[in-house]
Scaffold this motif. Structure first.
Motif, short mmCIF file in Angstrom:
data_model
loop_
_atom_site.label_atom_id
_atom_site.label_comp_id
_atom_site.label_asym_id
_atom_site.label_seq_id
_atom_site.Cartn_x
_atom_site.Cartn_y
_atom_site.Cartn_z
N GLN A 83 47.39 3.20 31.65
CA GLN A 83 45.99 2.85 31.34
C GLN A 83 45.97 1.90 30.14
OE1 GLN A 83 44.78 7.18 31.13
NE2 GLN A 83 43.04 6.38 32.29
N ARG A 84 46.75 0.85 30.26
CA ARG A 84 46.92 -0.08 29.15
C ARG A 84 45.61 -0.63 28.60
NH1 ARG A 84 48.97 -5.17 29.88
NH2 ARG A 84 47.28 -5.47 31.37
N ASP A 85 44.73 -1.09 29.48
CA ASP A 85 43.49 -1.70 29.01
C ASP A 85 42.62 -0.70 28.24
OD1 ASP A 85 44.36 -4.01 30.20
OD2 ASP A 85 43.08 -3.83 31.97
N ALA A 86 42.57 0.53 28.72
CA ALA A 86 41.78 1.56 28.04
C ALA A 86 42.42 1.90 26.68
CB ALA A 86 41.68 2.81 28.90
N LEU A 87 43.75 1.95 26.65
CA LEU A 87 44.43 2.20 25.38
C LEU A 87 44.18 1.07 24.40
CD1 LEU A 87 46.39 3.71 23.53
CD2 LEU A 87 48.28 2.61 24.76
N GLN A 88 44.22 -0.14 24.86
CA GLN A 88 43.96 -1.28 23.98
C GLN A 88 42.54 -1.20 23.42
OE1 GLN A 88 43.90 -5.28 25.72
NE2 GLN A 88 44.93 -6.05 23.87
N PRO B 194 49.97 -11.07 30.00
CA PRO B 194 49.09 -10.50 31.02
C PRO B 194 49.24 -11.12 32.40
CG PRO B 194 47.87 -11.98 29.58
CD PRO B 194 49.24 -11.85 28.99
N VAL B 195 49.76 -12.35 32.47
CA VAL B 195 49.89 -13.03 33.77
C VAL B 195 51.33 -13.55 33.90
CG1 VAL B 195 49.06 -14.89 35.26
CG2 VAL B 195 47.47 -13.75 33.68
N GLU C 77 55.28 -7.97 37.79
CA GLU C 77 53.85 -7.74 37.94
C GLU C 77 53.45 -6.39 37.34
OE1 GLU C 77 53.42 -8.24 42.13
OE2 GLU C 77 54.13 -10.32 42.01
N ARG C 78 54.28 -5.39 37.53
CA ARG C 78 53.99 -4.07 36.96
C ARG C 78 54.03 -4.12 35.43
NH1 ARG C 78 56.88 -1.64 40.17
NH2 ARG C 78 58.84 -1.40 39.01
N LEU C 79 54.98 -4.84 34.89
CA LEU C 79 55.03 -4.99 33.43
C LEU C 79 53.78 -5.68 32.92
CD1 LEU C 79 58.78 -6.01 32.88
CD2 LEU C 79 57.71 -3.80 32.39
N ALA C 80 53.36 -6.74 33.59
CA ALA C 80 52.17 -7.47 33.15
C ALA C 80 50.94 -6.58 33.11
CB ALA C 80 51.93 -8.67 34.06
N ASP C 81 50.91 -5.56 33.97
CA ASP C 81 49.75 -4.67 34.04
C ASP C 81 49.82 -3.52 33.05
OD1 ASP C 81 48.64 -6.15 36.09
OD2 ASP C 81 49.48 -4.88 37.68
N THR C 82 50.98 -3.30 32.42
CA THR C 82 51.13 -2.09 31.60
C THR C 82 51.59 -2.33 30.17
OG1 THR C 82 53.39 -1.78 32.46
CG2 THR C 82 51.60 -0.66 33.64
N VAL C 83 52.10 -3.53 29.83
CA VAL C 83 52.65 -3.73 28.49
C VAL C 83 51.55 -3.94 27.45
CG1 VAL C 83 54.87 -4.64 29.29
CG2 VAL C 83 52.95 -6.22 28.89
#
Length: 371
Positions: A292-297, A312-313, A335-341
């Protein structure tokens, strides 16, 4: 922000007297292109890397591009690049006229996965361009072995790795040549754009020197169609000052990284960086992962903590490579890294005692699932 992601003012304030003296020295010299300050920085940075040559250029992208041009890599050629990197790595290849061929990262280190290299090599492959991402060196020995087997060049993208070591050897001196960036936020940062090529190859260094200066060694005698990509003496003088403190400042970054590792270990769903025993990273950034990277940010932002996403991309998903059909390619690990880092605040002037707000915010988020 209570805790900014990056503090660029404190490095100046710590070294203000020396940096101001360097500024005055250049301004009073009346010499503002090439010259002694650049020569001295090149010698000092080459020595720091344990290499024969350093050639100052305009920025990190141009450092990589000029290496490729000096190696005569261009149209019809392929260069293997990491799928997980900043787009500048790919752009350098594209600007040379060659084709970037992406290879997925290792899921633990996020750097190029050497076990996937062989499958990416064709009869058009000319070079491998590993990136020492986030300040951690790529696993170079197997990369070098494959490159030697297939007679390929190795170009290190060391833009984020000034001072990092691989099995005791300095990043930037592990292949045929390396491109460095001295963008202000780097571990060794200028006060504007700046970069360098480092190599032990005399001919390559001479060729880059020629290409960076309009293809000319002697004014108005242009041997090739060159570029204007010169590290100016003002930035060189500033970098000379900061280079003296690079190892000390990298050690401060390590202390912050150690604190993060101690305080964040065991937090639900939070993945911390993995450091192989052979790596001595310099923590250009400290990257965690969370589903939940975006929520954590957002939770950290509300707590007054600055963060960024690196990156992010993925390059193959960018509009820049849509014309090559790259957007249709599936590179699931990248792609998974871009969505979670998520990159947490990092720098040599970050005070560990002031990070309690960050730690608490992450712990609360993990326990509640939201801020």
């Amino acid at each position: 922000m209570t805790i900014p992601f990056l503090d660029l003012k404190s490095p100046y304030l710590e070294l203000k007297e020396e940096l101001d003296a360097a500024y005055r020295r250049v301004m009073e010299s009346g010499w503002y292109i090439m010259g002694q300050e650049l020569d001295l920085f090149e010698a000092e940075f080459a020595a720091y890397c344990g290499a024969k040559h350093c050639v100052g250029v305009g920025n990190g992208l141009e450092a990589l591009h000029l290496i490729l041009r000096a190696m005569e890599i261009g149209p019809g050629d392929e260069v293997i690049v990491p799928a997980n990197t900043y787009i500048a790595t790919w752009l350098a290849v594209s600007h040379s006229g060659a084709t970037p061929v992406p290879v997925e990262p290792d899921q633990q280190t996020y750097n190029l996965n050497p076990t996937l290299l062989k499958a990416a090599i064709t009869n058009r492959t000319r070079a491998i361009l590993p990136v020492h991402l986030y300040g951690q060196p790529a696993d170079m020995d197997p990369i070098v072995d494959i490159a030697h087997r297939y007679k390929l060049k190795i170009i290190e993208d060391a833009a984020q790795a000034q001072g990092a070591r691989y099995k005791g050897r300095v990043a930037g001196n592990l292949g045929d040549a390396a491109g460095f960036s001295f963008y202000p936020g780097k571990n060794l940062g200028a006060f504007g754009d700046a970069g360098a090529v480092v190599t032990n190859n005399d001919n390559l260094a001479d060729r880059v020197r020629l290409l960076r200066n309009y293809g000319s060694k002697i004014k108005y005698d242009n041997e090739v169609k060159g570029y204007n990509s010169r590290l100016d003496p003002l930035q060189a003088a500033m970098l000379r000052v900061k280079l003296k403190y690079l190892d000390e400042w990298n050690e401060r970054r390590r202390r912050v990284a150690d604190y993060y590792a101690e305080m964040l270990t065991g937090i639900k769903d939070l993945v911390l960086p993995s450091v192989p025993e052979w790596a001595e990273p310099v923590w250009h950034v400290f990257v965690v992962r969370h589903p939940q990277r975006d929520a954590l940010q957002q939770a950290l932002r509300q707590a007054g903590v600055g963060t960024l996403i690196h990156y992010p991309v993925p390059p193959h998903r960018s509009q820049a490579y849509a014309d090559q059909g790259r957007q249709e390619v599936s590179l699931p690990v990248a792609e998974r890294l871009a969505d979670t880092v998520l990159s947490l605040p990092m720098g040599p002037h970050l005070k560990i005692e002031g990070l309690s707000t960050l730690i608490e915010a992450i712990q609360i988020f993990a326990n509640r699932g939201s801020w």
